[in-house]
Write an enzyme that holds these catalytic residues in place. Structure first.
Site, PDB file in Angstrom:
ATOM      1  CD1 TRP A  90      38.815  52.002  41.316  1.00  0.00           C
ATOM      2  CD2 TRP A  90      38.222  51.084  39.362  1.00  0.00           C
ATOM      3  NE1 TRP A  90      39.665  52.469  40.349  1.00  0.00           N
ATOM      4  CE2 TRP A  90      39.344  51.928  39.146  1.00  0.00           C
ATOM      5  CE3 TRP A  90      37.683  50.421  38.273  1.00  0.00           C
ATOM      6  CZ2 TRP A  90      39.921  52.110  37.890  1.00  0.00           C
ATOM      7  CZ3 TRP A  90      38.258  50.590  37.014  1.00  0.00           C
ATOM      8  CH2 TRP A  90      39.361  51.426  36.835  1.00  0.00           C
ATOM      9  CG  ASP A 160      37.802  44.952  42.690  1.00  0.00           C
ATOM     10  OD1 ASP A 160      38.985  44.605  42.794  1.00  0.00           O
ATOM     11  OD2 ASP A 160      37.424  45.895  41.965  1.00  0.00           O
ATOM     12  CE  LYS A 184      45.444  50.519  41.967  1.00  0.00           C
ATOM     13  NZ  LYS A 184      45.322  50.222  40.539  1.00  0.00           N
TER      14      LYS A 184
HETATM   15  N1  PMP Z   1      39.072  47.630  40.867  1.00  0.00           N
HETATM   16  C1  PMP Z   1      39.831  48.435  41.620  1.00  0.00           C
HETATM   17  C2  PMP Z   1      39.548  48.519  43.106  1.00  0.00           C
HETATM   18  C3  PMP Z   1      40.875  49.160  41.043  1.00  0.00           C
HETATM   19  O1  PMP Z   1      41.636  49.966  41.800  1.00  0.00           O
HETATM   20  C4  PMP Z   1      41.113  49.042  39.658  1.00  0.00           C
HETATM   21  C5  PMP Z   1      42.224  49.789  38.958  1.00  0.00           C
HETATM   22  N2  PMP Z   1      42.753  50.847  39.553  1.00  0.00           N
HETATM   23  C6  PMP Z   1      40.267  48.201  38.906  1.00  0.00           C
HETATM   24  C7  PMP Z   1      39.267  47.499  39.541  1.00  0.00           C
HETATM   25  C8  PMP Z   1      40.448  48.036  37.424  1.00  0.00           C
HETATM   26  O2  PMP Z   1      41.582  47.302  37.182  1.00  0.00           O
HETATM   27  P1  PMP Z   1      42.168  47.068  35.705  1.00  0.00           P
HETATM   28  O3  PMP Z   1      42.623  48.394  35.223  1.00  0.00           O
HETATM   29  O4  PMP Z   1      43.264  46.099  35.903  1.00  0.00           O
HETATM   30  O5  PMP Z   1      41.080  46.508  34.862  1.00  0.00           O
END
Ligand code: PMP
Length: 359
Positions: A90, A160, A184
């Site tokens: 991520w 994040d 989450k």
């Molecule tokens: N950052 C992290 C740490 C994540 O776990 C996720 C999704 N699993 C995201 C960003 C992306 O999130 P989204 O799908 O809401 O754009």
């Protein structure tokens, strides 16, 4: 989601008590909804201990939109690179988006080591004059988590926290900007909580699209366009649950730690049958990623776990393997049930492997 939250959400879909309407038909301009947003914001502020110098926003577009929206405000036109820490899938997604807006320096990358571990402080030479530094507190895919806050106090810290927000106290006042999509620990997909310091807004270029300008979102109190009313209401229900049924962030952290300790203990005492993916010091208390001896055995694990009523134990498609995501709403009882299954699976397959090698 916690069961009590699901029951209240179900009730609200039919009729919100005191309003007499389904939540699916309630206007986002109604007094009722405005009061819900105010309460939500107040609860986030109080859980994180935020001063008035922070704004709390409820945005759309997921955490992914923040990968772009933040550098649009903080990096466009900058000569100095922003510092990014590349610790897994991520944080790796956030870097190319930032590069579209301005210069980026990768302070550290775990890619050569397949993201099994996180950097020590000695490996992180952060710049003193970066426009900001960015990292992910928990890498959801690899199951590695920082158990400390990174960076200098004089460079805006951006984090994040999508997969560990409100799972433990986080010293929010040491961050200039943090974001977490709801899906989450907080509620359903569709809402992303952004907490940002007022002073950052001065950095926004004047020609940003209105929707992607944090100033617009602050001025319109997160309702510049139609917000996801149901998703926001569910986040509020989760925050009430966290205060009233769990007792706050310290208690939430204790529960989460017990769940993670239970699973890691089981993995560590399995004589190598289960293998934890992450370096021990960086293990995530949210995502327990592990492997078995072969892909074939992992497949059997998944099939049998599904028959036993478990779901979502497969690792992320990017790395495979197995992963137990044990977010806030997952109870210790449920984790112990998973432990029973894992022990049973180990006994069954140890015997089979032994008899195969004896034959
Ligand atoms: N950052 C992290 C740490 C994540 O776990 C996720 C999704 N699993 C995201 C960003 C992306 O999130 P989204 O799908 O809401 O754009």
């Amino acid at each position: 989601m916690p069961e009590s939250v699901l029951l209240k959400a179900r009730e609200a879909i039919i009729e919100v008590p005191d309003v007499g309407l389904s939540i699916l038909g309630i206007s986002h301009r109604s007094d009722w909804f405005m009061a819900m947003v105010d309460e939500l914001e107040t609860r986030v502020r109080s859980l994180l201990g935020l001063s008035d110098s922070y704004h709390v926003l409820l945005l759309q577009g997921g955490a992914t939109q923040q990968f772009s929206m933040l550098p649009m405000m903080m990096l466009r036109g900058s000569k100095q690179p922003a510092d990014y820490v590349h610790t897994g899938y991520w944080s790796g997604k956030s870097i190319p988006e930032a590069k579209r807006e301005g210069p980026v320096r990768i302070v550290w990358s775990g890619s050569a080591e397949d993201f099994h571990r996180l950097p020590n402080d000695g490996e992180l030479a952060f710049s003193q004059n970066a426009p900001y530094m960015h990292y992910a507190s928990n890498e959801t895919v690899e199951g590695i988590q920082f158990h400390r806050v990174l960076g200098h106090e004089n460079v805006p810290r951006v984090c994040d926290m999508s997969s560990d927000f409100l799972s433990r106290p986080c010293e929010a006042d040491r961050f200039s900007f943090l974001y977490a999509h709801a899906q989450k620990n907080l509620g359903p997909a569709g809402v992303t909580v952004v907490v940002l310091r007022e002073e950052l807004l001065d950095r926004a270029p004047s020609d940003l699209p209105k929707f992607l300008d944090y100033r617009t979102q602050v001025e319109s109190h997160s309702a510049y366009n139609t917000p996801p009313v149901l998703a926001i209401y569910i986040v509020l229900l989760v925050l009430r649950w966290m205060n009233e049924e769990i007792g706050g962030l310290d208690q939430m952290a204790q529960i989460n730690q017990s769940k993670a300790d239970f699973l890691y203990r089981l993995i560590d005492s399995s004589d190598g049958f289960y293998r934890g993916r992450a370096a021990v010091k960086d293990r995530s208390i949210m995502n327990v990623a592990f492997n078995l001896d072969s892909k074939e055995l992992e497949k059997q694990f998944l099939v049998q776990s599904q028959t036993r009523g478990f779901s979502g134990l497969d690792g992320h498609r990017a790395i495979g393997g197995l992963r137990a995501s044990i977010y806030n709403a997952m109870t210790l009882d449920a984790v112990e049930e998973l432990g029973d299954f894992m022990e049973h699976f180990q006994r069954q397959n140890r015997l089979r492997l032994h008899s195969r090698s004896a034959a």
